[in-house]
Design an enzyme around this catalytic site. Sequence first.
Site, PDB file in Angstrom:
ATOM      1  CG  MET A 310     108.884  16.416   4.049  1.00 20.65           C
ATOM      2  SD  MET A 310     108.711  16.498   5.840  1.00 20.65           S
ATOM      3  CE  MET A 310     110.222  15.736   6.398  1.00 20.65           C
ATOM      4  CG  ASP A 329     108.958  23.129  -6.400  1.00 18.40           C
ATOM      5  OD1 ASP A 329     108.658  22.536  -5.351  1.00 18.40           O
ATOM      6  OD2 ASP A 329     108.459  22.841  -7.525  1.00 18.40           O
ATOM      7  CB  VAL A 386     111.027  15.768  -5.260  1.00 23.97           C
ATOM      8  CG1 VAL A 386     111.821  17.009  -5.610  1.00 23.97           C
ATOM      9  CG2 VAL A 386     111.850  14.508  -5.547  1.00 23.97           C
ATOM     10  CD  GLU A 388     109.577   8.351   0.029  1.00 24.98           C
ATOM     11  OE1 GLU A 388     110.253   9.391  -0.063  1.00 24.98           O
ATOM     12  OE2 GLU A 388     110.010   7.322   0.545  1.00 24.98           O
ATOM     13  CE  LYS A 393     111.863  10.827  -2.155  1.00 27.29           C
ATOM     14  NZ  LYS A 393     112.042  12.201  -1.727  1.00 27.29           N
ATOM     15  CB  SER A 415     109.976   8.109   4.373  1.00 24.63           C
ATOM     16  OG  SER A 415     109.796   9.482   4.406  1.00 24.63           O
ATOM     17  CG  HIS A 436     113.838   9.740   7.208  1.00 28.95           C
ATOM     18  ND1 HIS A 436     113.313   8.847   8.098  1.00 28.95           N
ATOM     19  CD2 HIS A 436     112.768  10.261   6.549  1.00 28.95           C
ATOM     20  CE1 HIS A 436     111.998   8.811   7.987  1.00 28.95           C
ATOM     21  NE2 HIS A 436     111.653   9.669   7.056  1.00 28.95           N
ATOM     22  CG  ASN A 486     108.795   5.989   9.165  1.00 28.03           C
ATOM     23  OD1 ASN A 486     108.140   6.447  10.115  1.00 28.03           O
ATOM     24  ND2 ASN A 486     109.171   6.739   8.145  1.00 28.03           N
TER      25      ASN A 486
END
Length: 696
Positions: A310, A329, A386, A388, A393, A415, A436, A486
Amino acid sequence: MTDSLSQHQEPNGEAPAVHLEPDGDIAFIVIDNPPVNASSVAVRSGLLDAIERLSGDAGIKAGIIIGAGSTFVAGADIKEFGRPPSPPELPTVLAAIEACPKPIAAAIHGAALGGGLELALACDARVALADAIVGLPEVTLGIIPGAGGTQRLPRLTGIATALDLVTSGRRIGVREAAKLGIIDRVVEGKSLRDGAAAFVRALPGKRIVADLGVPPETDEAIAQAEQRALKSGRGREAVAEAVKAVKNAAVLPVREALAQERAAFLRLRDSEEAAALRYNFFAERQAGKLDGHARARPINSVGVVGAGTMGAGIASVCAAAGLGVILVDANTGALEAGKGRVSTALIDLHRVGKLKAASAEAAAAHVTYADNIAALAGVDLVIEAVFEDLQVKTDVLQRLAATVRADAVIATNTSYLDLDQLAEATHRPADVIGLHFFAPVHRMRLLEVVRGAKSDPTALASGVWLAKTIGKLPIIAGVCEGFIGNRIYTRYRAQCEYMLEEGALPQELDAAMEDLGFAMGPFGVSDLSGLDIAWATRKRKAAGRDPRERYVGIADRICEMGRLGRKTGAGWYDYSVGSGRGAVDPVVTELVRAEALKQGRPQKILARAEMQGRVLGAIVNEAALLLGEGIARSAAEIDLVLVNGFGFSKFRGGPVFQASRKAPAEIEAMVEAAGQATGFGFKRGDVGSLMAGVPN
Ligand code: 3HC
């Protein structure tokens, strides 16, 4: 120039949609119908009247049709399409231009699209500013040009080029249009009015495009263009009709071909596909519009945390749009892998013409890499992408909040997690929004822009601005688990799994869902994306699940067999024999039957219509809840989510649109059936209010 030309007033005292402005021996016919000068009934009547008056004025040698405001004419007024045609119709106006004894030119700025270009093609000449665009996008609305576009365009460009333009709906720049013979004069760097006036004064006389012959071409060139068009528009009636109409230009007398074109246009205008595409057109124009006057904060640089699929995808689309990006990262191996992902995505974006820079390498130069969040101190907007997990987070967002500038926007790509809880943890919730994205990020057009309870309107506006800048469709959503897409998808999938326990097989359900409008059924989709992530989530949530809730264990059994989807060669289907869609596996059939038996549910044969009805019932009920809770803003935006993020066909509008075509009693029965199957915990939405918001 006589006064009579300029003194015309509308009887109701309103500003006229068309007025004449004299300029010595010529007159400008000004179309003034904001926002885009669509050729509404008022414009058509105004044009007819103006041409008549211009024809009758001995002091006037020629006319110039020009648009007021930011554009020439964006086409027919699409809002009129749901109603019976009102006279005068556009072909009547165009015939009057051709019959006018004096030359009339079109002076184009902004866009001349659809009926706008057809208006220009009926003129004796076309003059345009260098940055204008032209096109016949009618097929994108499920129709074909209805005012001579399929007949006049090929008389200027040849049949093969016209086939390409009309069947793709492609919009082209004026320089390309001039090369193709559509535009006679490109006005560079000076006033369009002056350039057009000088050009028109020098015109030798009338040049009626409809009277021209079609330029000679080889049969082979035409056949190739036809094949290409039919291939890319496979199964689409509008494309097939457009091909037929354009080819008529070479073989039929022009009046007869024009009559056939108009008849096909009027028939297609009333089709279901045209209604669906119109619904989508207006929904897209509303999407991302914010209440109030909040302005986006200035954004030139973006920070992304997390170089996984992502994060790297987000970095690529931002770089492709020309924004400066810093990808962070802490794991240097992951960062290195992220570089590779960014490069692959940029090459793909270059291939499809979606890069602002000249090459993938040039776009890649917009991205710098760092292993520490401290590198993001100066960016305007930061997106965390990062793992989920609430703790992971929260930690990253807290560090970001302490690092980035006080006026920077902080976005999370979560998400499912609670955005408001994440925002509170930063101690600056006003700066926090959700962005998202959907995977693969560089391909998927949908971006849910999530409004937290305390998100500042300028932060939200910045998210919308970013979405548009990187070519995504922003859909504003409120906070709930799964947001819009979702949350609906979960209900849809669950309903399909219930039906597995009642006698349906995965391949039957997949086929029924594809027939309904999904590009791929839910079990095929699971195999493609892998069954393991959802399995892990189910295991994590098992302890908190109410035992009265209906739970289908078939997917768990499949996973326990090591069948995690395509990547393991098997999932709901068997992929061991070659690639493609996978084969039906007797092992899965047996397992489904055995699990169903274990549950003791009565077995029956589910007809395709019943499967589709159950799913539509589940989707519209959840959509109604989303609307009622203020998570989604409209039925149409919910459909945009399913079309642009979950592969539902835009030619069918969306699941809510599909349901809205049915009688209220049938919708009620579908929701009832979905509710019965769900059992404990099913909550009813106000489906009537949802449906009332879907235009006919
Ligand atoms: N009819 C009615 N309304 C239209 C319209 C049209 N043809 N085109 C745009 N609008 C409206 C939009 O709904 C929006 O309304 P809103 O402000 O109330 O939401 C407003 O005009 C501004 O539109 P955009 O937000 O899209 O503005 P942009 O500046 O981004 O884009 C544009 C301008 C490029 C002209 C774009 O609006 C566009 O592509 N329009 C559609 C063009 C089209 O498809 N024309 C063909 C029509 S079919 C036809 O002409 C049939 C003929 O052959 C007989």
